[in-house]
Design an enzyme around this catalytic site. Sequence first.
Site, PDB file in Angstrom:
ATOM      1  CE  LYS B  90      -2.174  -2.203  -1.592  1.00  0.00           C
ATOM      2  NZ  LYS B  90      -2.572  -0.915  -2.190  1.00  0.00           N
ATOM      3  CD  GLU B 112       3.020   3.834  -1.495  1.00  0.00           C
ATOM      4  OE1 GLU B 112       4.019   3.907  -2.228  1.00  0.00           O
ATOM      5  OE2 GLU B 112       1.926   3.350  -1.875  1.00  0.00           O
ATOM      6  CB  SER B 379      -8.582  -6.282  -1.447  1.00  0.00           C
ATOM      7  OG  SER B 379      -8.860  -5.866  -0.128  1.00  0.00           O
TER       8      SER B 379
END
Lengths: 258, 399
Positions: B90, B112, B379
């Site tokens: 991210k 969000e 990830s």
Amino acid sequence: MSRISEVFENGNKAFIAYLMAGDPSPIKTREYILKIAEAGADIIELGIPFSDPIAEGETIQKANLRAFASGAGLESAFEIAESLKGVLKAPLLFMTYINPVFNYGYDNFFTKCADCGVSGIILPDLPFEEQGELSGFTTKHGVDLITLIAPTSSSRIEKVAKNAQGFIYLVSSMGVTGVRTDINTDISEIIGEIRKYSDTPIAVGFGVHSPSQATGLSRHADGVIVGSAIVNIIAEHGENAADALYAYVKSMKDAVSH
Amino acid sequence: MGTSKNKPGRFGEFGGQYVPETLMQAIDELEKAYIHYKHERQFNEELDYLLREYAGRPSLLYYAENMTKDIGGAKIYLKREDLNHTGSHKINNVLGQALLAKNMGKTRIIAETGAGQHGVAAATAAALLGMECEVFMGKEDTERQALNVYRMQMLGAQVREVVSGTMTLKDAVNETMREWTRRVDDTHYVLGSVMGPHPFPTIVRDFQSVISREAKAQILEKESQLPAAVVACVGGGSNAIGAFRHFICEPDVRLIGCEAAGEGIDTERHAATIAKGRIGILHGMKSYFCQDENGQISPVYSISAGLDYPGIGPEHAELHASGRAEYVSITDDEAVEAFYYLSKTEGIIPAIESAHAVAWAMKSAGAMDKKSSIIICLSGRGDKDVAAIARYRGENINE
């Protein structure tokens, strides 16, 4: 000229009332629509509940939930509209989000709108650039697609205004729907800008609730739109909201006409 | 920007800009700013610097030898996005968007979050760049991921608990969009995935494509050939698009997206958008969505808060429609098994999201040629999931 534009003829200042189909029940919604029209509402905007109403504040989000709880949905909105055909003099608009309409199929949806006497539709998540999505089915079936102009529209005003049908829904302030004490946007300035490109009637909504606001706004605009304040009355009175709705709408219609 | 010649921001028929008028000017400005800064030298130098010196890139491409030997098929490589600062991919997107927002003169970012990884990354970037930050998180997720809530607060962000709708990621997106319409002048919405209205799917993809840019060079150096497959988990799909991007043009590389099947795609408790969804329009985009027969968006479920989303990014929708990428469903049970497997076999605790991709490799690598290789996009790291996994197994531990 569409049924919606006719409302604004001869300088009539319009009062446009929103309520949610199925809140608290489809039968009551039908009764309340007739009551509101009797009290002087010029156009009825009927909400169709959607799971993700991103343009709505808390008041109307809750109305969505009450409508779902009563089992209402797209079909009940069509049934309400059909049952009012020939009975309700004021034009009826639908207000919902694009997904339920897309899911129904545009041709089917607008054919059914025309059959049920629905004169227009408001889709807050379908901005000007995406209206091609509807592939002309609104025009084909004689349903006005009401477009919105917001305080942030600035350079977008020209293209939106030039293509407007029925009336232009001028969003009074930033944010989502809901009662506001103060509306700080310079409404007369935006209306002046819109008037450079279009003589389509302009009605102001979002946050409007009091007669004094209505009087003030209708000095510049051709009408005002009230949703959350009406939904609040229904939330408070439930099955017995008719008298309170009548009194409120009458006071608002009087206020816009002065 | 998109792949369609007709309209900007379209991937075939998917994508678009289905947002309220109030936001149109803001996303137009964002598109213009992005087109400008995308090729601007100073912006790119600054971003490269932050990715290298702050986030710790390039991330490693690790040969999972124990796992490879144990399974006995294709060589398995892990693209270690879990080693990035803040513990997931991210940060790649967030540093890019926060820097872009700052260059646009915005002083506040909103975001969000589902699992909390994007929220933590956004809070981190805001702290670093001196911006105000508010993160919207479904109430159910704040409970599942309490540690990340506290982490965001420590970083100086305000966490806003979302109690509307299903109180998960979808509703967090709704509420962040509503907040953006309230205050758009000084605020940028740092969308966390390759979803939402144009230009977000393109911007987020571009910032995440660093994953496959690095991975392609790394695998060619180690194996002197392209991998047989690249596999990644898919919620909105940002790590997957990042991992796929530079392999899309290589037709021999299979691209596998792993959706969350929750308790099974034949139950009502899943988040398998491609397997079970239909084309629809939500959150600014036309794509596939889990929805009922009336076009109402369905509540979805996954053990993984980060995959618990009823839609998928529009570029994935197009990769599915064109057949270029394959989308498979992985259940909670399979993901939890993979979570333990990787932990015990390689000493790497994966995020429960990433464990969905590990699970596919566990099922598929054995049947593949030993000379071939698979890249799993790992990830994120799994520290955040330890308590939830314990609960899943019926044990209660204090976080």
